[in-house]
Design a protein around this motif. Structure first.
Motif, PDB file in Angstrom:
ATOM      1  N   UNK C 212      24.431 -40.653  37.611  1.00  4.80           N
ATOM      2  CA  UNK C 212      24.086 -39.293  38.069  1.00  4.80           C
ATOM      3  C   UNK C 212      23.761 -38.444  36.842  1.00  4.80           C
ATOM      4  N   UNK C 213      23.155 -37.302  37.084  1.00  2.63           N
ATOM      5  CA  UNK C 213      22.778 -36.425  35.972  1.00  2.63           C
ATOM      6  C   UNK C 213      23.819 -35.326  35.832  1.00  2.63           C
ATOM      7  N   UNK C 214      24.180 -35.050  34.589  1.00  5.64           N
ATOM      8  CA  UNK C 214      25.155 -33.972  34.302  1.00  5.64           C
ATOM      9  C   UNK C 214      24.402 -32.890  33.542  1.00  5.64           C
ATOM     10  N   UNK C 215      24.373 -31.690  34.109  1.00 12.59           N
ATOM     11  CA  UNK C 215      23.723 -30.586  33.387  1.00 12.59           C
ATOM     12  C   UNK C 215      22.341 -30.293  33.927  1.00 12.59           C
ATOM     13  N   UNK C 216      22.022 -30.918  35.080  1.00 15.13           N
ATOM     14  CA  UNK C 216      20.711 -30.646  35.696  1.00 15.13           C
ATOM     15  C   UNK C 216      20.985 -30.041  37.079  1.00 15.13           C
ATOM     16  N   UNK C 217      20.337 -28.925  37.389  1.00 16.55           N
ATOM     17  CA  UNK C 217      20.610 -28.259  38.684  1.00 16.55           C
ATOM     18  C   UNK C 217      20.468 -29.226  39.858  1.00 16.55           C
ATOM     19  N   UNK C 218      21.160 -28.923  40.898  1.00 15.69           N
ATOM     20  CA  UNK C 218      21.316 -29.704  42.143  1.00 15.69           C
ATOM     21  C   UNK C 218      21.370 -31.202  41.889  1.00 15.69           C
ATOM     22  N   UNK C 219      22.309 -31.555  41.066  1.00 12.96           N
ATOM     23  CA  UNK C 219      22.690 -32.984  40.936  1.00 12.96           C
ATOM     24  C   UNK C 219      24.212 -32.963  40.846  1.00 12.96           C
ATOM     25  N   UNK C 220      24.866 -34.119  41.146  1.00 13.37           N
ATOM     26  CA  UNK C 220      26.345 -34.101  41.226  1.00 13.37           C
ATOM     27  C   UNK C 220      26.971 -33.443  39.992  1.00 13.37           C
ATOM     28  N   UNK C 221      26.305 -33.555  38.838  1.00 14.64           N
ATOM     29  CA  UNK C 221      26.917 -33.002  37.614  1.00 14.64           C
ATOM     30  C   UNK C 221      26.344 -31.650  37.248  1.00 14.64           C
ATOM     31  N   UNK C 222      25.862 -30.888  38.256  1.00 11.07           N
ATOM     32  CA  UNK C 222      25.265 -29.577  37.917  1.00 11.07           C
ATOM     33  C   UNK C 222      26.337 -28.691  37.281  1.00 11.07           C
ATOM     34  N   UNK C 232      21.173 -32.539  28.247  1.00 10.06           N
ATOM     35  CA  UNK C 232      21.899 -32.986  29.450  1.00 10.06           C
ATOM     36  C   UNK C 232      22.045 -34.506  29.391  1.00 10.06           C
ATOM     37  N   UNK C 233      22.828 -35.028  30.320  1.00 13.11           N
ATOM     38  CA  UNK C 233      23.274 -36.427  30.204  1.00 13.11           C
ATOM     39  C   UNK C 233      23.071 -37.187  31.498  1.00 13.11           C
ATOM     40  N   UNK C 234      22.889 -38.488  31.360  1.00 15.20           N
ATOM     41  CA  UNK C 234      22.990 -39.389  32.515  1.00 15.20           C
ATOM     42  C   UNK C 234      24.294 -40.148  32.336  1.00 15.20           C
ATOM     43  N   UNK C 235      25.247 -39.915  33.261  1.00 14.33           N
ATOM     44  CA  UNK C 235      26.585 -40.522  33.126  1.00 14.33           C
ATOM     45  C   UNK C 235      26.813 -41.515  34.261  1.00 14.33           C
TER      46      UNK C 235
END
Lengths: 330, 197, 281, 827
Positions: C212-222, C232-235
């Motif tokens: 999932x993406x962390x630090x990108x709007x409307x993603x689990x890691x928003x 931002x990161x893909x974790x």
């Protein structure tokens, strides 16, 4: 140090069984218990500044209130209030500059104004307060009553800022304890500043032998302490809700200082003595003086303990990570 | 006194030059343009000060990544990946990225140290002296131990008393001269390097 | 210096006015720490500490005033029963991630800085200007990720500048250029976000459901009010495993309520004082 | 397998990951779960030292299920060749091959030859130990092709021998020997075979994970057999890749500074072989068929390059001046010779044997016997400071005042401070520029050796003694420049490339070399690196564009003749058409009647694919190889699945246990390699099999943050802080058993010595079930020492001096040790 391999958690991505918003209290798997945040570098010097700022702000406000609404018998309070306000003027800025890590560039504080930075706002509050309090005090000394009445208004407004801007400064950070309850912290600091100012004026009045305004000051101190107590209760409830309640727990030094100093001396003792006075009716001067001293000490203890406890809460990943799960709930 | 005055004046001038309030009032955002200082305006990468750049090959492992080494006044100021090389396309591993740190490491030696037999500490000796002394030792050891034929008449023409270890990290030209001088010239057979480690 | 070298190394022509950042795809990270070394060598940062921590292969522990890149190591070999032998595609069972300043869209450190030392550059990155900072240290507790820190020797705040000086010269940031497996990708934030979404769906097809993406709007890691993170990161595990906050908050949101409530209280008490004085008169 | 690519060659792993993006499967087989395994698709745990059992299992899997690439293997390998009927396989003799001579502890090769012929190997070690005189036996090679049975029915074809030999390597036996679960092994075997054939290729990447064993050579051969059977050799994306550790270790193996070879794989003359005169040397070392038939040209050109006009036909071009070796002079016996006082003077040029040499405590004691020691490095290394900081001194065994060694520590120049070439692991010779002067008195090795040579020539100038002739005869004039009189590296490179004599015109390619003294060439394999006076191909930096073929012929010089993939004739099918359009590299161009392709063709340009030698005229050299023989360096031009000569430990890879192993050999009675070089001495005891005092398997390795002996990264602050202290890695199960907690101090011990380190308990290591017994493996990085910022005890104190039969490589990857909690020195 936990065993190297950490138990796996449910996958976070597409089928997110893990929901940050759920308030489960299972311990969070942290990164080898390493702090997730950086603690501030503020210590006793900043605590002292906040105490003095609150005290001098409160004193100016009370003096102005006495000057406008009070009678002749309150002249002493006005004079003494304006003198106490000078504490903030003479000790405030030096304390802050001393706490800078590159003090030779202190003037850069006046380089810009950012409404999102309480420290930037505070710089202008402190500057204007110092300017007008100084003018009011000199006018007072020179006896230009009209001038004093003019300059005391901006001084009082800035004084109101002085009593509470430092709370917003602390809460506008990511330190869990400070950021958890913005309004309650403001209440605590405002109440504590007024209480300290009233107590200081009582003591100054006794020293001057003019205790005409004693009952007013006592009432004011009672109101301030009550405000602070309400703030403290609200803060405690909020911390418990966010699961970071153990920040003010007894087992840490800062927690003990907060419980005994801020709450004990700062609020419980004065409330008890005023209640006792109301019921008992017989004013015992020594009791009043010790209560005033307790309020002053409690006020400083509050700032010291909130700073220390806040820094500790930033060092504990369990708390900072849990606090950082709650934001979306609001 | 003038020095302090001038420093004071510089500070005031600096403050006024970078003062953001007037620019803020004039409409610039206090979070970006108005806050920009003169240092940021004239900022340039320090590579622009380099007076020389060349391509070197990473001295660590054998993947052979190309690096750009920048120098100024005869001193290396930075080393990073060479984007033109098809081998590493500008990237480097942690060791390759530390080449600059290696060249400028405080533990580097720039003078000859000598320890006399049975000595208890290093002494500094000039390079020329050391070279002469080593040449003399080599000649003496070779003369005393050179064997042209074995007792049964087999031709050997070698000395077993001198050995050389080194050079998986040396240039090909260096390895070539080592083998040429030690083997072809002096008749040494104990010549090895890290290839077998 | 090769002009516009970033085009060669990252396919990006750096121009002021655009917003640049990092997309760190942790599924490609091999934990080699080239980013840590490249960052220190370019910015001439001193080494800080020779201590074996026992935190798997992470002896750097965290970001600080003299460490602007930190590679985290989390061993998760004992997934399910026994030790894994078959792994999800790309990085698995030993999470490695290169942490850096997030250069947040609504950066709490920037909003807190009273001197304007912290500012948003023409490349939409967040930088501490060393000729302005007077070491007040307000940015340190303000940062929700614990990135920026004061250097006790020079008394200034320091953090990753996304190689502000290199961007001025058309050079790709040192860590992104050095990264052997392109786990750290430099580019325009918009493009990077597209590439990241594409990468996440690609991974989901390969069966890596935990990506999932962390630090990108409307993603689990928003990251909520902080807006998007330029770095931002893909974790593939919950953020807290990497010492990242699940839902960081924007500190400046609390200025309004705190200040207004405080002043109201002060005004209330002042009126009470006035009333009391009036009553006694 | 046998390597940890993501950690030790991260940039090479960049392209493994790009292959993964295109759908490749990454398999990592390693005793530890490392950063490479984290990015792999399948990870197989394996007991250190049991690699051949694993690879043998793969061969068994391929042959039993008939998955080998028929058209490739039948034409390009010696699969159908019939072997001498006297040959008996290890499966019959319980681990030994026929021809074993117990008292001389070596093999006679007679029974391994092709039926009726003797096939010399290409490499320098190929001297055939045969009873019959060597040269007559070679005559028969020119009479006709080796005996073959394309139907593979003849019991003595290599195919049948392979099936018999690897029948015992069943998946169950693989699990019992290596500890890798059967299901994981089968999944790997299936993935490998699926990734082979016409349209797909698979590659093996290995490094010292395979070479640091007494059976190292055969491990690599096992991979070569698999790749030849699956048709992966010589094709893009296929083959067996060696990932070497030092910047120019391939160069220092080609040049070489090694005892057993003259520049570029010419055998160093030996006292016990017919090498007394040049004619005998050429006659005995020149195979009649294959590329090596040009041997005399390279030998004479070398002598001309070294001795110039002093080399004449009459004095055999100076051949007698070349020293003869009398046995194994590699680093392991060298350290023992120093210990025994044979060697009085030692040069250590950019190496750190106290860290890298086996049995480090013995080495440190041995150095005290030296008369003089010259150490050239960029900092004070453990080798230079042994006399006051070494283990024997610290333990009080020796005192500096008793050590007679005269030590010189001279500063060396580093990259960027000297010009020259490195040869990388891909045989790519790349020039590096000189940008700044070295600091202070630091000099390059080129400068040191050149000026030492000039001083020696001066000292010997007026000597008339015949034994001093070679020193004076050496051609030693190179132009120098700058105040440090630095000799020109390009001038040396020109000599290595070769030039005509006496007019010194640079030669363009290896084919221009002559054996009549009219050409001089220092390193024949590098011919072509400096084809013209002003054209230094090593300095050429023109990569292919994104649309280019991707062989980047314009970037640097790959020896030989700038060829990037050797034996690339095998990238085309027997008729010369590419096996696959997608992966084509070389093909036969019918119109131009020439071979063409994206790489320099490794074949004779005009030899038609259907060319057959005319055996009536006794063809020599390349003429004796048909159009379907890609392996030009091998006498019969075919890939040797079965090696008739050249390897001392057997024609087929056979699993032998490491010298020190906790278990008996599950496959054969023969426990360890019968011909492994062992030195049984009081300071070098070995552990008997299954010794209860040393129950754990120890494997050593490197971390990505440190390089080789550690000096160039432990003395650099920015890398030292990444891995600051020595440590060991062990399983939680073992740690619990011994009551060791995370980061506790522990002591490891063997008969050679004891060291201490901190314990990292990690689940990345796992206990293995070997033939029913639970074996624990302990891992320890070997690059720590007492110098530099990052310190730790030297792992090589534990290892023993033991060597592979063919290469004398040590066995640092698999030995046994003991482990206990606590510290070495009372703290």
């Amino acid at each position: 140090m936990t065993l190297v391999s950490t138990p796996s958690r449910a996958p976070y991505g597409r089928e997110a069984k893990y929901d940050p918003l759920r308030a489960d209290n299972a311990p969070i798997t942290t990164y080898y218990d390493q702090p997730q945040l950086k603690k501030s570098h503020w210590g006793t010097r900043v605590a002292l500044y906040i105490f003095i700022a609150g005290l001098s702000g409160g004193a100016q406000l009370i003096a102005t209130a006495a000057d406008l609404a009070g009678g002749e018998q309150h002249r002493g309070v006005v004079r003494r209030g304006r003198h106490i306000a000078l504490l903030g003027v003479f000790f405030g800025p030096p304390l802050l500059i001393w706490d800078l890590h590159s003090p030779d560039r202190f003037y850069n504080m006046l380089r810009i104004f950012r409404r999102t930075s309480p420290m930037s706002i505070g710089t202008y509050i402190l500057s204007s307060f110092s300017l007008f309090s100084l003018m009011t005090a000199t006018a007072q000394l020179a006896g230009w009553r009209k001038a004093a009445q003019l300059t005391q208004l901006p001084a009082a407004i800035a004084g109101a800022g002085m009593t509470t801007y430092t709370a917003s400064l602390l809460t506008a950070t990511s330190t869990p304890l400070w950021a958890a309850a913005p309004r309650s912290l403001a209440l605590q600091f405002a109440g504590s500043s007024f209480g300290a100012a009233a107590a200081a004026l009582q003591l100054a009045g006794r020293v001057d032998g003019d205790e005409a305004a004693a009952p007013v000051l006592e009432g004011l101190a009672l109101a301030a302490t009550a405000t602070e107590f309400v703030g403290a209760l609200a803060a405690e409830r909020r911390h418990r809700a966010l699961g970071i309640a153990d920040a003010a727990s007894v087992n840490t030094a800062s927690g003990a200082l907060y419980k005994l100093g801020a709450l004990g001396l700062g609020t419980a003792v004065p409330l008890a003595s005023y209640a006792g006075k109301l019921i008992g009716g017989r004013p015992r001067p020594w009791l009043m003086m010790t209560t005033a001293l307790a309020v002053l000490a409690g006020s400083f203890a509050l700032r010291l303990s909130v700073l220390a406890a806040g820094n500790e809460s930033a060092q504990r990943p369990q708390q900072s990570l849990r606090f950082a799960r709650r934001e979306k709930v609001r | 006194m003038t020095k302090i005055h001038r420093r004071f004046a510089d500070r005031v001038a600096g403050f006024v030059r970078d003062w953001s309030l007037p620019r803020q009032i004039a409409g610039e955002s206090p979070y970006s343009k108005a806050a920009e200082s003169s240092l940021s305006q004239n900022l340039r990468p320090r590579l622009t000060e380099a007076d020389k750049v060349g391509t070197i090959i990473c001295p660590y492992c054998a993947v052979g990544c190309s690096q750009l080494a920048y120098a100024k006044n005869g001193r290396i100021i930075h080393v990073e990946g060479d984007p033109r090389s098809p081998i590493n396309q500008g990237t480097l591993c942690p060791k390759g990225s530390a080449t600059f740190g290696w060249l400028t490491s405080e533990r580097r030696l720039d003078h000859v140290l000598y320890r006399a037999p049975y000595g208890e500490h290093w002494e500094r000796r000039p390079l020329a002296w050391a070279m002469d002394r080593i040449a003399w030792l080599v000649k003496q050891t070779r003369d005393e131990t050179f064997v042209d034929e074995l007792p049964d008449g087999t031709l050997v023409n070698h000395t077993l008393a001198m050995a050389s270890l080194g050079g998986a990290t040396l240039d090909n030209e260096e390895n070539y001269l080592i083998k040429k001088l030690f083997c072809g010239g002096l008749g040494m057979v104990w010549i090895e390097n890290q290839a077998r480690v | 210096m090769i002009p516009d070298e970033a085009e060669l190394t990252a396919g990006v022509k750096i121009e002021p006015g655009k917003s640049y950042g990092f997309f760190t795809d942790t599924t490609r990270c091999i934990g080699c720490k080239a980013c840590e070394v490249a960052c220190k060598e370019w910015n001439l940062l001193p080494a800080d500490g020779l201590h074996l921590t026992g935190m798997s292969y992470d002896n750097t522990v965290g970001l600080s005033a003299s460490t602007w890149r930190h590679v985290a190591f989390i061993e998760k070999i004992s997934d399910g029963d026994g030790r894994a032998t078959e792994m999800a595609p790309y990085q698995s069972n030993w999470l490695m991630m290169s942490d850096v300043c997030k250069h947040c869209h609504n950066a709490p450190c920037l909003e807190a800085c009273p001197t304007g030392a912290l500012f948003r550059t023409e490349f939409d990155t967040v930088v501490v200007q060393q000729d302005i900072c007077n070491g007040c240290g307000y940015c340190v507790p303000a940062c929700p990720f614990g990135v920026v820190e004061l250097n006790m020797i020079d008394g200034k705040a320091h953090k990753c500048t996304l190689c502000y000086d290199r961007l001025k010269g058309g050079l790709e940031p040192a860590c992104a250029k050095a990264c052997p497996t392109d786990s750290i990708q430099f580019g325009e934030v918009g493009e990077l976000q597209q590439r990241a979404h594409q990468r996440v769906s690609e991974l989901h097809e390969l069966g890596v459901d935990s990506a999932y993406l962390y630090g990108v709007p409307n993603s689990p890691g928003a990251t909520g009010d902080l807006g998007h993170l330029n770095a931002f990161f893909l974790l593939t595990a919950e953020p807290e495993a990497y010492n990242l906050p699940a839902a960081p908050s924007r500190a400046s949101n609390r200025v309004g309520p705190s200040l207004s409530f405080g002043l109201a209280a002060a005004a209330g008490l002042a009126l009470a004082a006035a009333a009391l004085f009036g009553w006694q008169k | 397998m046998g390597s940890n690519l993501a950690e030790n060659h991260p940039i090479a792993f960049r392209f493994v990951l790009q292959a993964k993006d295109k759908g490749a499967t990454i398999i990592h087989v390693d005793p530890r779960f490392t950063r490479t395994s984290a990015l792999a698709d399948i990870y197989a745990p394996i007991r250190a030292g049991s690699d051949i059992a694993f690879l043998g299992g793969l061969i068994n899997y391929i042959l039993e299920r008939d998955l080998w690439f028929k058209e490739y293997a039948l034409n390009y390998t010696n699969l159908s060749t019939i072997i001498d009927e006297r040959f008996q396989d290890a499966s019959a003799l319980d681990g030994l091959f026929s021809g074993w001579d117990p008292d001389s502890r070596s093999y006679k090769y007679d029974s391994w030859q092709y039926q009726g012929e003797d096939v010399p190997a290409s490499i320098a070690e190929h001297y055939v130990n045969t009873t019959e005189s060597y040269s007559e036996k070679l005559r028969r090679l020119e009479k006709g092709p080796p005996p073959r049975d394309p139907t593979l029915k003849h019991p003595n074809t290599v195919y049948q021998i392979l099936k018999r030999h690897y029948a015992v390597y069943t998946p169950e036996k693989v699990e019992a020997t290596t500890g890798c679960p059967r299901a994981v092994f089968l999944k790997i075997a299936e993935a490998l075979t699926r990734a082979s054939g016409r349209e797909r290729t698979g590659a093996f990447c290995y490094a010292v994970g395979w070479t640091h064993h007494t059976t190292g050579v055969q491990m690599i051969r096992a991979a070569a057999v698999i790749q030849a059977l699956l048709g992966n050799t010589g094709r893009p994306g296929g083959g067996v890749f060696a990932f070497r550790g030092h910047s120019s270790i391939q160069g220092s193996t080609d040049i070489p500074t090694l005892y057993n070879m003259l520049p570029s794989y010419l055998p160093q003359p030996q006292a016990h072989k017919p090498h007394a005169t040049l004619d005998e040397y050429l006659q005995s070392e020149t195979p009649p068929t294959g590329f090596w038939n040009n041997f005399p040209k390279y030998a004479v050109s070398l002598l001309r390059a070294w001795y110039g006009d002093h080399a004449t036909k009459s004095n055999q071009w100076g051949f007698p001046w070349i020293p003869r070796i009398v046995g194994d002079h590699s680093q392991l016996p060298m350290t023992l010779a120093i210990a025994d006082g044979v060697i009085r003077g030692l040069f250590v040029l950019g190496q750190n044997p106290v860290i890298g040499g086996s049995n480090s405590a013995m080495i440190q004691r041995a150095f005290a016997n030296l008369d003089w020691l010259v150490v050239r490095d960029f900092t004070e290394t453990e080798t230079a400071s042994f006399w006051y900081a070494g283990k024997p001194v610290r333990s009080g065994e020796l005192r500096p005042q008793d050590i007679k060694t005269e030590v010189f520590l001279m500063p060396g120049a580093l990259i960027g401070e000297k010009e020259g070439t490195f040869t990388g692991t891909h045989r790519l010779v790349q020039f590096h520029d000189k940008i700044v002067e070295p600091p202070g008195e630091a000099r390059s090795e080129l400068g040191f050796i050149y000026h030492l040579g000039r001083r020696l020539q001066a000292l010997y100038a007026d000597s008339t003694d015949e034994k001093d002739a070679p020193v004076k005869a050496l051609t030693w004039e190179y132009p120098t420049s700058g105040e440090t009189d630095e000799p020109s590296a390009e001038a040396v490179l020109k000599e290595m490339n070769g030039f005509t004599w006496p007019d010194r015109r640079q030669i363009g390619d290896v084919h221009e070399l002559k054996d009549d003294g009219s050409t001089a060439c220092g390193v024949w394999t590098y011919a072509g690196v400096f084809p013209k006076d002003d054209h230094n191909q090593a300095r050429s930096r023109r990569p292919d564009g994104p649309d280019g073929p991707g062989t980047h012929l314009g970037w640097g010089f790959a020896w030989p003749s700038n060829r990037r993939t050797i034996y690339n004739r095998a990238a085309a099918d027997p008729e010369g058409r590419p096996w696959s359009e997608r992966k084509k590299l070389i093909w036969w161009d019918a119109e131009k009647q020439r071979w063409d392709g994206y790489d320099v063709v490794d074949f004779e340009p005009e030899k038609r694919p259907d060319y057959e030698p005319d055996w009536s005229r006794h063809p020599k050299g390349m003429a004796a190889l048909d159009g379907r023989s890609p392996f030009t360096m091998i006498a019969d031009g075919k890939s040797s699945l079965f090696v008739p000569s050249g390897l001392k430990d057997g024609p087929l890879p056979t699993h032998y246990e490491p010298i020190e192993s906790p278990v008996h050999n599950p496959l054969y009675g023969q426990q360890s390699s019968p011909v492994a070089k062992q030195w049984r001495r009081p300071d070098n005891h070995y552990h008997p099999v299954g010794d209860p005092r040393f129950p754990y398997v120890l494997t050593t390795y490197r971390l990505t943050e440190h390089h080789a002996g550690g000096t160039p990264t432990r003395s650099v602050a920015v890398t030292a802080e990444l891995q600051p202290e020595g440590f060991i890695e062990l399983t939680p199960e073992l740690a619990d058993g011994l009551g060791i907690k995370h980061l506790d101090w522990v002591v490891l011990s063997t008969l050679r010595g004891e060291i201490e380190a901190k314990a990292l308990i990690t689940e990345r290591l796992r206990p293995l079930e070997i033939s029913g017994r639970r074996i624990h493996q302990i891992g320890m990085p070997w690059h720590f020492g007492w110098e530099g910022y990052a310190k730790g005890d030297i792992a090589n104190v534990l290892t023993s001096v033991v060597g592979d039969a063919n290469t004398t490589m040590h066995e640092g990857k698999a030995l046994t040790c003991n482990l206990r909690k606590g510290r070495l020195r009372p703290q």
